[in-house]
Design a protein around this motif. Sequence first.
Motif, PDB file in Angstrom:
ATOM      1  N   GLN A  16       0.656  -1.395   0.217  1.00  0.00           N
ATOM      2  CA  GLN A  16       0.375  -0.280   0.500  1.00  0.00           C
ATOM      3  C   GLN A  16       1.410   1.592  -0.117  1.00  0.00           C
ATOM      4  OE1 GLN A  16      -3.090  -0.223  -0.911  1.00  0.00           O
ATOM      5  NE2 GLN A  16      -4.023  -2.640   0.523  1.00  0.00           N
ATOM      6  N   ALA A  17       1.940   1.109   0.354  1.00  0.00           N
ATOM      7  CA  ALA A  17       2.503   2.359   0.339  1.00  0.00           C
ATOM      8  C   ALA A  17       2.861   3.145  -1.155  1.00  0.00           C
ATOM      9  CB  ALA A  17       4.477   1.654   1.037  1.00  0.00           C
ATOM     10  N   THR A  18       3.399   2.533  -1.861  1.00  0.00           N
ATOM     11  CA  THR A  18       3.227   3.050  -2.846  1.00  0.00           C
ATOM     12  C   THR A  18       2.899   3.920  -3.477  1.00  0.00           C
ATOM     13  OG1 THR A  18       4.886   0.993  -3.573  1.00  0.00           O
ATOM     14  CG2 THR A  18       4.389   2.872  -4.944  1.00  0.00           C
ATOM     15  N   PHE A  81       7.845  12.980   2.818  1.00  0.00           N
ATOM     16  CA  PHE A  81       7.735  11.296   2.962  1.00  0.00           C
ATOM     17  C   PHE A  81       7.193  10.800   3.091  1.00  0.00           C
ATOM     18  CE2 PHE A  81       9.755  13.491   6.507  1.00  0.00           C
ATOM     19  CZ  PHE A  81       9.303  12.681   7.381  1.00  0.00           C
ATOM     20  N   LEU A  82       6.850   9.534   3.253  1.00  0.00           N
ATOM     21  CA  LEU A  82       5.537   8.444   3.609  1.00  0.00           C
ATOM     22  C   LEU A  82       6.981   6.758   4.034  1.00  0.00           C
ATOM     23  CD1 LEU A  82       3.525   6.263   5.073  1.00  0.00           C
ATOM     24  CD2 LEU A  82       3.741   5.875   2.175  1.00  0.00           C
ATOM     25  N   LEU A  83       6.652   6.622   5.693  1.00  0.00           N
ATOM     26  CA  LEU A  83       8.304   5.878   5.823  1.00  0.00           C
ATOM     27  C   LEU A  83       7.578   4.656   6.065  1.00  0.00           C
ATOM     28  CD1 LEU A  83      10.427   8.112   8.643  1.00  0.00           C
ATOM     29  CD2 LEU A  83      11.126   6.707   6.878  1.00  0.00           C
ATOM     30  N   ASP A  84       8.094   3.688   5.565  1.00  0.00           N
ATOM     31  CA  ASP A  84       7.186   2.389   5.773  1.00  0.00           C
ATOM     32  C   ASP A  84       8.389   1.281   6.424  1.00  0.00           C
ATOM     33  OD1 ASP A  84       7.137  -0.668   5.205  1.00  0.00           O
ATOM     34  OD2 ASP A  84       7.170  -0.370   3.493  1.00  0.00           O
ATOM     35  N   GLY A  85       7.807   1.086   7.916  1.00  0.00           N
ATOM     36  CA  GLY A  85       8.406  -0.125   8.085  1.00  0.00           C
ATOM     37  C   GLY A  85      10.120   1.002   9.611  1.00  0.00           C
ATOM     38  N   PHE A  86       9.818   2.086  10.100  1.00  0.00           N
ATOM     39  CA  PHE A  86      10.300   2.840  10.829  1.00  0.00           C
ATOM     40  C   PHE A  86       9.272   4.086  11.103  1.00  0.00           C
ATOM     41  CE2 PHE A  86      12.802   6.610  11.795  1.00  0.00           C
ATOM     42  CZ  PHE A  86      14.012   5.951  12.479  1.00  0.00           C
ATOM     43  N   PRO A  87       9.508   4.329  12.012  1.00  0.00           N
ATOM     44  CA  PRO A  87      10.363   3.431  13.605  1.00  0.00           C
ATOM     45  C   PRO A  87       9.297   2.943  13.549  1.00  0.00           C
ATOM     46  CG  PRO A  87       8.329   5.487  13.673  1.00  0.00           C
ATOM     47  CD  PRO A  87       8.339   5.450  12.909  1.00  0.00           C
TER      48      PRO A  87
END
Length: 191
Positions: A16-18, A81-87
């Motif tokens: 879903q992030a993209t 930005f979109l951070l995926d898996g952080f934090p």
Amino acid sequence: MKLLIMGAPGAGKGTQATALAERYGVPAISTGDIFRYNIANKTPLGVKVKAIIDAGEYVPDDVTEEIVAARLAEPDCDAGFLLDGFPRTMHQVHFLDTYLSGRGEQLDAVVSLLVEPEALVQRLLARAEIEGRADDNEDTIRRRMEVYAGQTAPLLFHYENKRLLVEVEGTGTVEEVRQRMFELVDARVEA
Ligand code: AP5
């Protein structure tokens, strides 16, 4: 727009992030993808983290925060930005909070994808057969889920307390989840 997407292993963060990043015109940054790229290319970072990731454990905070800081310093992150898996740990939460407050910025929303644990295991076992990801075997999947439950799931309370959390039911087709997520995030950021 500054967004996070969170969820247990296999919840659909990468899937879903993209689309979410495209919708808001920001880059999607996946720490897992950065590590896998470095492992595939046998860089010093990749050599350092391979055994950790293959075992389903978390890469140390200082290593992870250094790569995130370097990535956020790139010009394409100026508008967000979109951070995926952080934090994934409280230390990383504080790192990000400090980074943003130092720039006079804050997050706009934190998407949390919700999927039942057994459905997650089945998704990741299915992916193992297709993609052969080294950490997609049953023992490592269960360890990843334990580590997530112990270290990352509690972070959701931090973002709930900050009124940033957008919980999205992550079961259904990819398109159904996407539309549900878009509606909820749109409503949050327009509010
Ligand atoms: P990372 O790559 O982030 O792995 P993960 O959190 O375990 O998540 P996955 O990539 O397995 O799943 P996902 O939620 O992205 O789901 P996806 O869209 O792929 O991190 C890997 C490792 O790197 C960590 O274990 C850790 O060691 C290290 N690491 C990374 N970040 C770190 C950090 N900040 N600190 C320390 N260490 C860190 O979907 C999964 C599958 O399900 C796919 O096959 C997909 O096609 C399918 N699927 C997706 N949506 C649906 C749907 N709606 N219905 C059916 N199937 C679906």
